[in-house]
Motif scaffolding. Structure first.
Motif, PDB file in Angstrom:
ATOM      1  N   UNK A   1     -20.555  -4.526  18.295  1.00  0.00           N
ATOM      2  CA  UNK A   1     -21.202  -5.832  18.437  1.00  0.00           C
ATOM      3  C   UNK A   1     -21.046  -6.749  17.211  1.00  0.00           C
ATOM      4  N   UNK A   2     -19.953  -6.582  16.493  1.00  0.00           N
ATOM      5  CA  UNK A   2     -19.655  -7.457  15.347  1.00  0.00           C
ATOM      6  C   UNK A   2     -19.379  -8.873  15.856  1.00  0.00           C
ATOM      7  N   UNK A   3     -19.696  -9.860  15.051  1.00  0.00           N
ATOM      8  CA  UNK A   3     -19.404 -11.257  15.398  1.00  0.00           C
ATOM      9  C   UNK A   3     -17.891 -11.448  15.502  1.00  0.00           C
ATOM     10  N   UNK A   4     -17.441 -12.316  16.395  1.00  0.00           N
ATOM     11  CA  UNK A   4     -16.003 -12.582  16.511  1.00  0.00           C
ATOM     12  C   UNK A   4     -15.446 -13.143  15.199  1.00  0.00           C
ATOM     13  N   UNK A   5     -14.240 -12.687  14.837  1.00  0.00           N
ATOM     14  CA  UNK A   5     -13.625 -13.141  13.594  1.00  0.00           C
ATOM     15  C   UNK A   5     -12.121 -12.880  13.642  1.00  0.00           C
ATOM     16  N   UNK A   6     -11.389 -13.740  12.973  1.00  0.00           N
ATOM     17  CA  UNK A   6      -9.964 -13.509  12.704  1.00  0.00           C
ATOM     18  C   UNK A   6      -9.845 -13.481  11.189  1.00  0.00           C
ATOM     19  N   UNK A   7      -9.186 -12.461  10.662  1.00  0.00           N
ATOM     20  CA  UNK A   7      -9.061 -12.344   9.209  1.00  0.00           C
ATOM     21  C   UNK A   7      -7.668 -11.881   8.822  1.00  0.00           C
ATOM     22  N   UNK A   8      -7.220 -12.359   7.674  1.00  0.00           N
ATOM     23  CA  UNK A   8      -5.959 -11.887   7.125  1.00  0.00           C
ATOM     24  C   UNK A   8      -6.161 -10.528   6.484  1.00  0.00           C
ATOM     25  N   UNK A   9      -5.180  -9.662   6.610  1.00  0.00           N
ATOM     26  CA  UNK A   9      -5.252  -8.332   6.008  1.00  0.00           C
ATOM     27  C   UNK A   9      -4.368  -8.278   4.773  1.00  0.00           C
ATOM     28  N   UNK A  10      -4.875  -7.638   3.749  1.00  0.00           N
ATOM     29  CA  UNK A  10      -4.119  -7.434   2.527  1.00  0.00           C
ATOM     30  C   UNK A  10      -3.413  -6.081   2.621  1.00  0.00           C
ATOM     31  N   UNK A  11      -2.538  -5.817   1.688  1.00  0.00           N
ATOM     32  CA  UNK A  11      -1.948  -4.488   1.574  1.00  0.00           C
ATOM     33  C   UNK A  11      -3.061  -3.579   1.066  1.00  0.00           C
TER      34      UNK A  11
ATOM     35  N   UNK B   1       2.926   5.701  -7.166  1.00  0.00           N
ATOM     36  CA  UNK B   1       1.796   4.922  -7.685  1.00  0.00           C
ATOM     37  C   UNK B   1       1.875   4.810  -9.209  1.00  0.00           C
ATOM     38  N   UNK B   2       2.077   5.931  -9.873  1.00  0.00           N
ATOM     39  CA  UNK B   2       2.140   5.922 -11.335  1.00  0.00           C
ATOM     40  C   UNK B   2       3.330   5.111 -11.839  1.00  0.00           C
ATOM     41  N   UNK B   3       4.466   5.232 -11.169  1.00  0.00           N
ATOM     42  CA  UNK B   3       5.664   4.474 -11.540  1.00  0.00           C
ATOM     43  C   UNK B   3       5.443   2.971 -11.326  1.00  0.00           C
ATOM     44  N   UNK B   4       4.860   2.605 -10.207  1.00  0.00           N
ATOM     45  CA  UNK B   4       4.606   1.193  -9.913  1.00  0.00           C
ATOM     46  C   UNK B   4       3.599   0.602 -10.898  1.00  0.00           C
ATOM     47  N   UNK B   5       2.620   1.408 -11.305  1.00  0.00           N
ATOM     48  CA  UNK B   5       1.625   0.943 -12.275  1.00  0.00           C
ATOM     49  C   UNK B   5       2.301   0.633 -13.616  1.00  0.00           C
ATOM     50  N   UNK B   6       3.191   1.516 -14.058  1.00  0.00           N
ATOM     51  CA  UNK B   6       3.926   1.284 -15.309  1.00  0.00           C
ATOM     52  C   UNK B   6       4.812   0.051 -15.201  1.00  0.00           C
ATOM     53  N   UNK B   7       5.504  -0.095 -14.061  1.00  0.00           N
ATOM     54  CA  UNK B   7       6.363  -1.261 -13.861  1.00  0.00           C
ATOM     55  C   UNK B   7       5.569  -2.559 -13.887  1.00  0.00           C
ATOM     56  N   UNK B   8       4.370  -2.551 -13.324  1.00  0.00           N
ATOM     57  CA  UNK B   8       3.522  -3.741 -13.328  1.00  0.00           C
ATOM     58  C   UNK B   8       3.098  -4.091 -14.751  1.00  0.00           C
ATOM     59  N   UNK B   9       2.754  -3.064 -15.526  1.00  0.00           N
ATOM     60  CA  UNK B   9       2.318  -3.305 -16.905  1.00  0.00           C
ATOM     61  C   UNK B   9       3.432  -3.866 -17.789  1.00  0.00           C
ATOM     62  N   UNK B  10       4.683  -3.529 -17.490  1.00  0.00           N
ATOM     63  CA  UNK B  10       5.803  -3.967 -18.331  1.00  0.00           C
ATOM     64  C   UNK B  10       6.584  -5.131 -17.737  1.00  0.00           C
ATOM     65  N   UNK B  11       6.190  -5.616 -16.570  1.00  0.00           N
ATOM     66  CA  UNK B  11       6.909  -6.718 -15.921  1.00  0.00           C
ATOM     67  C   UNK B  11       6.827  -7.984 -16.761  1.00  0.00           C
TER      68      UNK B  11
ATOM     69  N   UNK C   1       3.460  -6.478  -5.849  1.00  0.00           N
ATOM     70  CA  UNK C   1       3.553  -6.052  -4.450  1.00  0.00           C
ATOM     71  C   UNK C   1       3.864  -4.561  -4.370  1.00  0.00           C
ATOM     72  N   UNK C   2       4.801  -4.104  -5.186  1.00  0.00           N
ATOM     73  CA  UNK C   2       5.150  -2.671  -5.186  1.00  0.00           C
ATOM     74  C   UNK C   2       3.947  -1.822  -5.579  1.00  0.00           C
ATOM     75  N   UNK C   3       3.171  -2.315  -6.552  1.00  0.00           N
ATOM     76  CA  UNK C   3       1.974  -1.590  -6.990  1.00  0.00           C
ATOM     77  C   UNK C   3       0.937  -1.515  -5.867  1.00  0.00           C
TER      78      UNK C   3
END
Length: 136
Positions: free
Chosen positions: A36-46, A96-106, A117-119
């Motif tokens: 019984x949630x109210x009607x809604x349209x929402x965008x989904x994130x990754x 996950x760990x590789x993407x985290x490092x790549x994000x930190x050094x981008x 996005x990869x992270x």
């Protein structure tokens, strides 16, 4: 009556079934939906999406899209979706760990956007594997 959920990807209908609750990764944070949630349209994130049936929690990695909630029916149009069972836990953690490092050094806008996005993708896959293994 419970929720009727349909998850569709460009390749195929991904998941159909009844559930008691769903937690969606929206663009403004997580959103829970009960009967019984109210009607809604929402965008989904990754991110990680959780579905609670009468028997168990199911976790899926969703790679963006849209969700429509109306009259206890939820239709999810996802760019891509993966179930926790189909993801190798070690591979997900390493990615996950590789993407985290790549994000930190981008450096530079383009590299930072791609690394972010990869992270987010790697984090979603790792989160759903952790949920599966924790037996939520």
């Amino acid at each position: 009556m419970s929720l009727q959920i349909s998850i569709l990807t460009p390749e195929r209908p991904f998941w159909n079934g009844q559930a008691e609750e769903i937690i969606l990764p929206t663009e403004t944070g997580e959103m829970g939906v009960l009967k019984n949630h109210a009607p809604i349209i929402t965008g989904l994130d990754v991110g990680a999406m959780l579905i609670r049936t009468k028997e168990q929690w199911n976790s899926f990695a969703i790679m963006g899209g849209f969700a429509v909630v109306k009259k206890n029916q939820i239709t999810i149009l996802a760019n891509e979706a993966e179930s926790a069972e189909s993801i190798n836990p070690e591979e997900a953690q390493n990615a996950y760990e590789s993407a985290k490092k790549n994000l930190e050094t981008a450096e530079g806008v383009k590299q930072k956007v791609e690394a972010n996005f990869s992270f987010k993708r790697a984090k979603a896959r790792f989160q759903v594997v952790k949920v599966l293994n924790s037996g939520r």
